[in-house]
Design a protein around this motif. Structure first.
Motif, PDB file in Angstrom:
ATOM      1  N   THR A  41      11.396  14.695   0.058  1.00  0.00           N
ATOM      2  CA  THR A  41      11.508  14.188  -1.092  1.00  0.00           C
ATOM      3  C   THR A  41      12.511  13.098  -0.717  1.00  0.00           C
ATOM      4  O   THR A  41      14.066  13.997  -0.505  1.00  0.00           O
ATOM      5  N   LYS A  65       7.197  12.177  -1.512  1.00  0.00           N
ATOM      6  CA  LYS A  65       7.747  11.511  -2.523  1.00  0.00           C
ATOM      7  C   LYS A  65       8.741  10.968  -2.070  1.00  0.00           C
ATOM      8  O   LYS A  65       9.955  11.014  -1.523  1.00  0.00           O
ATOM      9  N   ILE A  67      11.558   7.876  -3.782  1.00  0.00           N
ATOM     10  CA  ILE A  67      12.365   7.057  -4.978  1.00  0.00           C
ATOM     11  C   ILE A  67      12.985   5.763  -5.180  1.00  0.00           C
ATOM     12  O   ILE A  67      14.027   6.294  -3.862  1.00  0.00           O
ATOM     13  N   ARG A  80       7.080  -3.412  -4.687  1.00  0.00           N
ATOM     14  CA  ARG A  80       6.226  -3.079  -6.263  1.00  0.00           C
ATOM     15  C   ARG A  80       4.756  -3.734  -5.275  1.00  0.00           C
ATOM     16  O   ARG A  80       3.721  -2.868  -4.848  1.00  0.00           O
ATOM     17  N   GLN A  89       1.230   2.688  -2.955  1.00  0.00           N
ATOM     18  CA  GLN A  89       1.647   3.621  -4.745  1.00  0.00           C
ATOM     19  C   GLN A  89       1.843   4.985  -5.556  1.00  0.00           C
ATOM     20  O   GLN A  89       2.425   4.797  -6.311  1.00  0.00           O
ATOM     21  N   SER A  90       0.850   6.238  -4.718  1.00  0.00           N
ATOM     22  CA  SER A  90       0.778   7.279  -4.829  1.00  0.00           C
ATOM     23  C   SER A  90       2.996   8.170  -4.624  1.00  0.00           C
ATOM     24  O   SER A  90       2.729   9.194  -5.136  1.00  0.00           O
ATOM     25  N   ARG A  91       3.401   7.417  -3.697  1.00  0.00           N
ATOM     26  CA  ARG A  91       4.285   8.269  -2.915  1.00  0.00           C
ATOM     27  C   ARG A  91       5.293   7.311  -3.182  1.00  0.00           C
ATOM     28  O   ARG A  91       6.325   7.850  -2.963  1.00  0.00           O
ATOM     29  N   TYR A  93       8.106   6.204  -5.799  1.00  0.00           N
ATOM     30  CA  TYR A  93       8.796   5.981  -7.202  1.00  0.00           C
ATOM     31  C   TYR A  93       9.115   4.729  -7.722  1.00  0.00           C
ATOM     32  O   TYR A  93      10.552   5.423  -7.072  1.00  0.00           O
ATOM     33  N   HIS A  95      12.665   3.059 -10.137  1.00  0.00           N
ATOM     34  CA  HIS A  95      13.515   3.757 -10.538  1.00  0.00           C
ATOM     35  C   HIS A  95      14.297   2.386 -10.977  1.00  0.00           C
ATOM     36  O   HIS A  95      15.360   1.911 -10.131  1.00  0.00           O
TER      37      HIS A  95
END
Ligand SMILES: C[S@@+](CC[C@H](N)C(=O)[O-])C[C@H]1O[C@@H](n2cnc3c(N)ncnc32)[C@H](O)[C@@H]1O
Length: 187
Positions: A41, A65, A67, A80, A89-91, A93, A95
């Motif tokens: 992560t 992941k 962030i 995005r 998209q699934s990895r 995130y 914020h």
């Protein structure tokens, strides 16, 4: 000054941060590839349009992941689109930072703050919050542009980081930049 007023790079300059020239000068594989492993992560602070986030998504693989944090919604929307085009998209995130702090919950193995710390007015509060989210023995790479950040000002940032539970590991050479790699203390 560690709490000087800061100017944020406008989202309309996103093209300047992600293009083939920049990808050559600041090649993500060369700069951060050695610090990131599959399944980790990782945190991209002030991700902008996401040149580093997209590379990090490849590095952590499908079980990892990324962030990606930014204070400007428009930067996150650019990332995005790129993330969807790359199938990440699934990895990745996205914020949006809060005005009073980053506001994430995860602990991370590695954090990148590339050309962004000088834009943060409260560097002390910011680095303390970031350090709290790095796992023991996890690392952070802070990179600042030489043309915006003087050596004394950069050293103040390094000192603040050291007082936030991070220890200096090395000073990687990165074109046009001042850089420091720090590691979170073991406990
Ligand atoms: C010069 S850009 C660098 C973008 C990216 N790191 C790169 O090197 O391509 C700085 C980015 O940091 C973001 N930023 C500034 N202050 C921030 C804060 N307090 N929290 C999160 N992002 C911030 C800006 O919105 C901008 O997108």
């Amino acid at each position: 000054m560690i709490n000087e007023p800061a100017r944020i790079c406008p989202w309309q300059h996103a093209w300047f941060l992600d293009n083939c020239v920049r990808r050559t000068i600041h090649n993500p594989d060369r700069i951060i590839g050695r610090y990131i492993e599959k399944g980790q992560t990782v945190l991209d602070l002030g991700c902008g349009p996401g040149m580093f986030s997209l590379a990090m998504a490849k590095m952590v693989g499908e079980d990892g992941k990324v962030i990606s944090v930014d204070i400007q919604e428009e930067m996150l929307q650019i990332l995005r689109k790129q993330s969807e085009n790359a199938g990440f998209q699934s990895r990745i995130y996205l914020h949006k930072s809060r005005s009073d702090g980053i506001g994430i919950r995860d602990s991370v193995d590695f954090a990148l703050a590339f050309y962004m710390v000088h834009e943060v007015p409260d560097k002390t509060g910011f680095l303390k919050e970031v350090a709290a989210h790095i796992k023991p023995l996890g690392m952070i790479l802070i990179v600042e542009p030489k043309w915006h950040v003087s050596e004394p000002s950069f050293e103040e940032t390094v000192d603040v980081a050291k007082h936030s539970g991070l220890r200096l590991i090395s000073r990687p050479k990165i074109l046009f930049s001042r850089a420091v790699l720090l590691q979170k203390n073991s406990g």
